[in-house]
Every structure is written in C-alpha cells, then in structure tokens.
Enzyme design. Structure first.
Site, PDB file in Angstrom:
ATOM      1  CB  SER A 175      -6.596 -14.829  17.034  1.00  0.00           C
ATOM      2  OG  SER A 175      -5.958 -13.824  16.278  1.00  0.00           O
ATOM      3  CG  HIS A 203      -7.712 -18.842  18.844  1.00  0.00           C
ATOM      4  ND1 HIS A 203      -7.873 -18.286  20.084  1.00  0.00           N
ATOM      5  CD2 HIS A 203      -6.725 -18.130  18.241  1.00  0.00           C
ATOM      6  CE1 HIS A 203      -7.040 -17.272  20.218  1.00  0.00           C
ATOM      7  NE2 HIS A 203      -6.334 -17.164  19.119  1.00  0.00           N
ATOM      8  CE  LYS A 235      -3.988 -17.940  22.309  1.00  0.00           C
ATOM      9  NZ  LYS A 235      -3.225 -17.646  21.114  1.00  0.00           N
TER      10      LYS A 235
HETATM   11  C1  LIG Z   1      -2.071 -16.804  20.895  1.00  0.00           C
HETATM   12  C2  LIG Z   1      -1.649 -17.085  19.503  1.00  0.00           C
HETATM   13  C3  LIG Z   1      -0.321 -17.367  19.199  1.00  0.00           C
HETATM   14  C4  LIG Z   1       0.776 -17.214  20.214  1.00  0.00           C
HETATM   15  O1  LIG Z   1       0.783 -18.259  21.096  1.00  0.00           O
HETATM   16  P1  LIG Z   1       1.532 -18.061  22.512  1.00  0.00           P
HETATM   17  O2  LIG Z   1       1.766 -19.440  22.991  1.00  0.00           O
HETATM   18  O3  LIG Z   1       0.603 -17.279  23.342  1.00  0.00           O
HETATM   19  O4  LIG Z   1       2.802 -17.323  22.216  1.00  0.00           O
HETATM   20  C5  LIG Z   1      -0.013 -17.753  17.921  1.00  0.00           C
HETATM   21  N1  LIG Z   1      -0.965 -17.818  16.951  1.00  0.00           N
HETATM   22  C6  LIG Z   1      -2.251 -17.518  17.203  1.00  0.00           C
HETATM   23  C7  LIG Z   1      -3.248 -17.613  16.101  1.00  0.00           C
HETATM   24  C8  LIG Z   1      -2.624 -17.129  18.477  1.00  0.00           C
HETATM   25  O5  LIG Z   1      -3.881 -16.785  18.719  1.00  0.00           O
END
Ligand SMILES: *Cc1c(COP(=O)(O)O)cnc(C)c1O
Length: 388
Positions: A175, A203, A235
């Site tokens: 990330s 992602h 995302k």
């Molecule tokens: C954003 C993210 C999460 C968390 O997801 P949310 O739905 O925002 O709680 C988990 N793992 C990774 C790799 C992320 O980038």
C-alpha cells in the site's frame, strides 16, 4: 496518568504529528479541502468511481427501496438479500467458490487471521504488510513472525522453522510502495511447507489483472495457489466494506468464528446494491485501467527526468522516496502552495528513514491534472536543491 500534551509535543518535535484535513467536496481529482480547491493525488479512488453519477443515482433510487441502515448483524437478522447477491457476484468475479462480506478491510483482516489460528500456530508476514494485517497477527494467539520485504528465501527459512499451523500473509500490492508481492514463489514455498497463503489485495482489485481481478490474476494464479484472498470496497470499488474469498468450508468456518464478522452491524444493504453496480463497471470498462496505465507511464518517465527517486511500481501507487520526514513534509507543503494535494507518508506508517510523497493516480485525472502535477514537481525539486 500519561501526560498526553508532552507526548504530543514530542511528536511535533519529530515532525510526526498528524492532522486531519477537512474535506467538503466528494472524493475526486478536484477537491475542496480546508477552504481551498486543490487537485488531489492522494486518494485510493483509482478508477474514479467514488463519485460516479450512475452509482450516485443508484444509491438515491435504491435507498427508497432499502432504507439507509443495516440495522442488525448478519447472524441476528441483518443478512439482506442484497448482501447475498453481492457475495455471489464477487465469488463469480474472483473465481473463488465463496465470498463473505465484512464491514471494513481492517475488520476482515483481524477476523480472518484470528479465526484461522490458535495458540501454538505461526503467522508469517511481510515486513511491509498493511497495519491491519500486522494487528491481526498481534491480536491472534499465534506467534507472529515477519520476513524481509518480498523475500521468498527469507519466507522459506521462516516456514522451515515454524511450529503449528502456518499462515503466510501478504499484501498483493503493497500500500505504501506500490510493488507486487512475488506470489508465484510464495505459493510454491507455502505448498512445500503445507502453509495457508492469504493475500490482502486492497490495492489490486479493480486495478490490475484480467478485467481487474487483481494480483492473483496478474500473476496467472488462482484459488489453488492462493486459497484465501481479501479485497476492500473503499478503494477502486469506490464504496465501502470488504470481502474474503475462499473455499465454501473456509467461508462457513469464518461465519461461525470470525468475531469481527459476528459482532458488528451489517453494511447498509443499499451500499451492497451500489457495489454490485460498481463491480460491473470495474469488469466491463477496461478503458479505466488503460487510462491508468497511460498516466502511470507518463508520470514515471517525466518524474525520473526531473530527478526524483521512483520506486519499482507498475500500479497507481507511485511514491517518491524522500527519506527525511521533515523534507517530505516540506515538499508536500510546497506542492500544496501550488494547488496540489500530495500527502507525505512518514514513520510509523513506513520504516524510519523512508518518508515519501505518496502520489496516487486515478483514471479520473485529466492530462491537464497530470501536467500541473509534473510542472509543480519540477519547481519544488529545483527549490529544494537551492535551499538544501
Ligand atoms: C486500506 C487497506 C485496508 C483496510 O481497508 P478498509 O476497508 O479501509 O478498512 C486493508 N489492507 C490494505 C492493504 C489496505 O490498503
């Protein structure tokens, strides 16, 4: 009692104090934040779906039919037909036998890791895994071990020495770095050592792989090699929530035992309905990914020519490595003075000495947005060389 003010002062002195900005517009390439209009290169809305007119219209219409709240947990009386249909659509999309929705990715990660381990087991994680995966390992009763980033040999050594059931957990796309986990090598190592491989593809889904099927598809693998994959909906999907894909028995086991699934209110059914439409856009509109690939290519070529240090990423996460937290912050502020919002990412989110500007690109960015970013980066790069 801990002296909070003193602790906060220390953070400020280390350039690590964090502040929330106040956003008043929808998420998108142009935002209103803290009373200003800025061009944003920092959200995870990679495909530009968070404010897509058709999704907004669906939300409006479906709210008439479904209301706004989830009202209860899935196991009490909150498991709505719309959740069920989204789970089925996601199973078909990912190519896994079954899918379970969670309210957030953070909760999915806590839930999966803690439900699948017991005392005496070992969770082995990449050193750069997302905080939610690390927290999942810490909160489980298993022993948590970490290996050097993306290093299959280091992972194999950990596996050879591990006790109990072995879970190997990794981001699919990292990330804060944007690079891909070496999934093929990891899958073979896991097979050799009888370990369960879990990939968090927050992602990757929507962004890479065939029709946006993520890292597993990008590496030409499937459910045989990667038995469990986690996706988030906040995302590229542009909505909110998360899902876990796996075998039917694994998903059924999670329904019985994953506490962050059981003891929380179901996501609003209306959001599940909107997300199903978002999934169709992801699958069918390849031009969004083509647009991203184009922006990524131009960005990398131009930024390298300016002199910034890129990281090995083929994804819309394109960090510019700066090193020092103070300098990363100064660069971010200089960009903001020119109308651009690019966040400085500092420890503890990234390892000490690797502070960076985390640029994220979106299919919704226009050529003019990108040109403004590149021109501003050129100016701040020159300025910082003069003042250094
Ligand atoms: C954003 C993210 C999460 C968390 O997801 P949310 O739905 O925002 O709680 C988990 N793992 C990774 C790799 C992320 O980038």
């Amino acid at each position: 009692m801990r002296d909070y003010e003193k602790a906060l002062d220390q953070r400020r002195a280390q350039q690590l104090y964090r502040q929330r900005r106040l956003l008043v517009s929808p998420q998108g390439p142009e935002v209103r934040i803290d009373g200003r209009s800025l061009i944003a290169f920092c959200s995870n809305d990679y495909l530009g779906l968070a404010n897509h007119p058709a999704l907004v219209e669906t939300l409006r219409q479906e709210a008439e039919r479904l209301g706004v709240g989830g009202g209860a947990s899935h196991l009490v009386c909150g498991h709505h037909e719309e959740h069920h249909r989204l789970e089925e659509a996601l199973a078909e999309f990912t190519g896994y036998p079954a899918v379970l929705l969670f309210s957030t990715g953070y909760m999915a990660n806590l839930g999966v890791i803690s439900a699948l381990t017991e005392r005496g087991d070992t969770v082995i994680e990449d050193r750069l895994n997302h905080a939610s995966l690390i927290d999942g390992g810490l909160l489980s009763r298993a022993k948590l071990q970490r290996y050097a980033h993306a290093d299959v040999e280091a992972l194999s050594a950990r596996l050879a020495a591990a006790e109990g059931e072995k879970l190997v957990v990794t981001d699919g796309v990292f990330s804060m770095d944007g690079d891909l986990a070496p999934l093929a090598g990891m899958a073979s190592a896991c097979r050799r050592h009888d370990a369960l491989l879990i990939v968090d593809d927050a992602h990757g889904f929507g962004v890479i792989g065939h029709q946006g099927r993520g890292s597993v598809s990008r590496c030409d693998l499937g459910a045989d090699e990667v038995p469990v994959v986690i996706g988030t909906l906040g995302k590229a999907f542009g909505t909110a929530g998360a899902f876990v894909a796996g075998s039917r028995s694994l998903i059924d086991y999670l329904i019985q035992s994953a506490r962050p699934y059981i003891y929380t209110t179901a996501m609003p059914p209306v959001l599940a309905a909107v997300t199903r439409q978002s999934l169709r856009l992801i699958r069918d509109e390849e031009w969004r990914r083509e647009r991203l690939r184009y922006l990524i290519r131009i960005f990398r070529e131009e930024v390298q020519a300016i002199g910034f240090q890129l990281m090995p990423s083929e994804t819309p996460i394109q960090p510019l490595l700066v090193g020092d937290s103070g300098r990363a912050l100064a660069l971010s502020q200089a960009l903001e003075a020119q109308g651009l919002l690019v966040t400085a990412i500092r420890p503890p989110t990234v390892p000490t000495g690797t502070a960076r500007l985390r640029v994220t690109l979106s299919a919704a960015h226009t050529d003019a947005h990108l040109e403004q970013l590149l021109a501003a980066l050129k100016r701040v790069y020159r300025q910082q060389r003069v003042t250094q």
